[in-house]
Design a protein around this motif. Structure first.
Motif, PDB file in Angstrom:
ATOM      1  N   THR A   9      -3.197   0.314   4.317  1.00 21.00           N
ATOM      2  CA  THR A   9      -3.790  -0.157   3.072  1.00 21.00           C
ATOM      3  C   THR A   9      -2.788  -1.023   2.338  1.00 21.00           C
ATOM      4  OG1 THR A   9      -5.096   1.877   2.869  1.00 21.00           O
ATOM      5  CG2 THR A   9      -4.862   0.528   0.892  1.00 21.00           C
ATOM      6  N   ILE A  69      -7.931   5.850  -1.357  1.00 19.15           N
ATOM      7  CA  ILE A  69      -7.036   4.723  -1.115  1.00 19.15           C
ATOM      8  C   ILE A  69      -5.597   5.181  -1.265  1.00 19.15           C
ATOM      9  CG2 ILE A  69      -6.293   2.458  -1.954  1.00 19.15           C
ATOM     10  CD1 ILE A  69      -8.979   2.361  -0.658  1.00 19.15           C
ATOM     11  N   LYS A 125      -2.225  -4.033  -1.034  1.00 16.13           N
ATOM     12  CA  LYS A 125      -2.733  -4.439  -2.338  1.00 16.13           C
ATOM     13  C   LYS A 125      -2.703  -5.952  -2.458  1.00 16.13           C
ATOM     14  CE  LYS A 125      -0.127  -3.623  -5.955  1.00 16.13           C
ATOM     15  NZ  LYS A 125       0.546  -2.853  -7.013  1.00 16.13           N
ATOM     16  N   TYR A 142     -11.615  -2.672  -1.241  1.00 13.34           N
ATOM     17  CA  TYR A 142     -11.941  -1.698  -2.279  1.00 13.34           C
ATOM     18  C   TYR A 142     -11.443  -2.200  -3.628  1.00 13.34           C
ATOM     19  CZ  TYR A 142     -12.694   1.675   1.524  1.00 13.34           C
ATOM     20  OH  TYR A 142     -13.148   2.313   2.645  1.00 13.34           O
ATOM     21  N   THR A 167      -3.904   3.140  10.599  1.00 13.07           N
ATOM     22  CA  THR A 167      -4.540   2.955   9.297  1.00 13.07           C
ATOM     23  C   THR A 167      -3.530   2.340   8.348  1.00 13.07           C
ATOM     24  OG1 THR A 167      -5.963   4.894   9.604  1.00 13.07           O
ATOM     25  CG2 THR A 167      -5.714   4.062   7.357  1.00 13.07           C
ATOM     26  N   PHE A 182      -7.734  -3.662  -2.956  1.00 17.64           N
ATOM     27  CA  PHE A 182      -7.050  -3.106  -1.790  1.00 17.64           C
ATOM     28  C   PHE A 182      -7.818  -3.492  -0.535  1.00 17.64           C
ATOM     29  CE2 PHE A 182      -6.157  -0.449  -5.401  1.00 17.64           C
ATOM     30  CZ  PHE A 182      -4.802  -0.156  -5.281  1.00 17.64           C
ATOM     31  N   TYR A 183      -7.110  -3.840   0.515  1.00 14.72           N
ATOM     32  CA  TYR A 183      -7.767  -4.027   1.807  1.00 14.72           C
ATOM     33  C   TYR A 183      -7.215  -2.985   2.770  1.00 14.72           C
ATOM     34  CZ  TYR A 183      -3.655  -7.095   2.741  1.00 14.72           C
ATOM     35  OH  TYR A 183      -2.401  -7.625   2.869  1.00 14.72           O
ATOM     36  N   LYS A 184      -8.158  -2.269   3.396  1.00 15.37           N
ATOM     37  CA  LYS A 184      -7.812  -1.137   4.239  1.00 15.37           C
ATOM     38  C   LYS A 184      -8.297  -1.394   5.663  1.00 15.37           C
ATOM     39  CE  LYS A 184      -8.094   3.928   4.407  1.00 15.37           C
ATOM     40  NZ  LYS A 184      -8.551   5.132   3.679  1.00 15.37           N
ATOM     41  N   ASP A 216      -2.198   3.439  -1.688  1.00 18.32           N
ATOM     42  CA  ASP A 216      -1.648   2.118  -1.959  1.00 18.32           C
ATOM     43  C   ASP A 216      -0.431   1.836  -1.089  1.00 18.32           C
ATOM     44  OD1 ASP A 216      -0.932  -0.255  -3.059  1.00 18.32           O
ATOM     45  OD2 ASP A 216      -0.296   0.568  -4.993  1.00 18.32           O
ATOM     46  N   THR A 244       0.829   3.137   5.417  1.00 19.97           N
ATOM     47  CA  THR A 244       0.487   2.874   6.807  1.00 19.97           C
ATOM     48  C   THR A 244       0.758   4.104   7.648  1.00 19.97           C
ATOM     49  OG1 THR A 244       1.017   0.519   6.618  1.00 19.97           O
ATOM     50  CG2 THR A 244       0.973   1.452   8.834  1.00 19.97           C
TER      51      THR A 244
END
Length: 228
Positions: free
Chosen positions: A221, A125, A223, A170, A219, A210-212, A127, A130
């Motif tokens: 991620t 992950i 918080k 996650y 990509t 976390f959302y990814k 945090d 992008t």
């Protein structure tokens, strides 16, 4: 340390070797034993934006000393080793960075040197990170944040992607909690509800998640915080 209401939070050891955490709630002291028979003498405390405690400390096991990190996520204590064994140690200190990751300084007697631990970031992950080479105008957000019990994750695809779009939740340890999306999506706006449950449909505890999202070469991620 003082919290957002200027109430004191304290971490200390007893002669028995137990480590205790105490906080004032405005009318009384709330005292919790968070470790027994640690035989430690040095610890340090930091508070995050939710006034949750983060602790760096030493733990003696026989002749060996280990540096540890412990934090409260709103429902449970989590414990992670920073370095072991060290032979002995003094003056452990902790601070939280702008992403509320722990930064820890401590003395390692084996190396006879001051050591610094980098932020502990969940495996896999990144945090608030992008990367993308297409769909550069994608904006990934969730509202509300913090939330209880649900939050809506929103994003917009500027072009149709030939690959599946993935949206996965996650926990702080980098473990997958919930797969929300895994399919090919049309271009346009999309809104996905997360109800605070895992893949087994069980409610998760309060804390940081976390959302990814992966879509083509994009990509990102982010918080979010679940408060109960």
């Amino acid at each position: 340390k003082l919290d957002s209401q200027d109430f004191p939070h304290i971490i200390y050891y007893r002669d028995s070797g137990d480590m205790r955490y105490a906080r004032w709630d405005g009318s009384d002291w709330i005292i919790t034993t968070i470790g027994e028979n640690y035989a430690g003498a040095f610890n340090s405390l930091a508070l995050d934006s939710q006034d949750f405690p983060h602790i760096a400390y030493y733990k003696a096991l026989g002749s060996n000393w280990n540096a540890w990190y412990k934090y409260w996520d709103g429902s449970n204590w989590h414990n992670e080793v920073v370095n072991q064994p060290m032979g002995g140690g003094w003056y452990c200190r902790i601070a939280l960075d702008s992403q509320e990751h722990p930064r820890i300084a401590y003395f390692d007697q084996n190396a006879y040197d001051l050591e610094y631990a980098s932020p502990i970031i969940p495996v896999g992950i990144e945090d608030e990170m992008t990367t993308c080479t297409d769909n550069s105008s994608i904006v990934l957000t969730n509202y509300p944040n913090p939330f209880n019990p649900t939050t809506t994750i929103s994003f917009s695809l500027t072009t149709e992607i030939t690959e599946n779009t993935e949206l996965i939740i996650y926990n702080m340890k980098g473990q997958k909690v919930k797969s929300l999306v895994n399919e090919k999506l049309d271009a346009g706006a999309h809104h996905v509800l997360w109800d605070g449950k895992d893949d087994q449909n069980k409610p998760v505890s309060s804390g940081i998640y976390f959302y990814k999202m992966k879509s083509g070469n994009y990509t990102s991620t982010k918080k979010m915080i679940l408060l109960k």
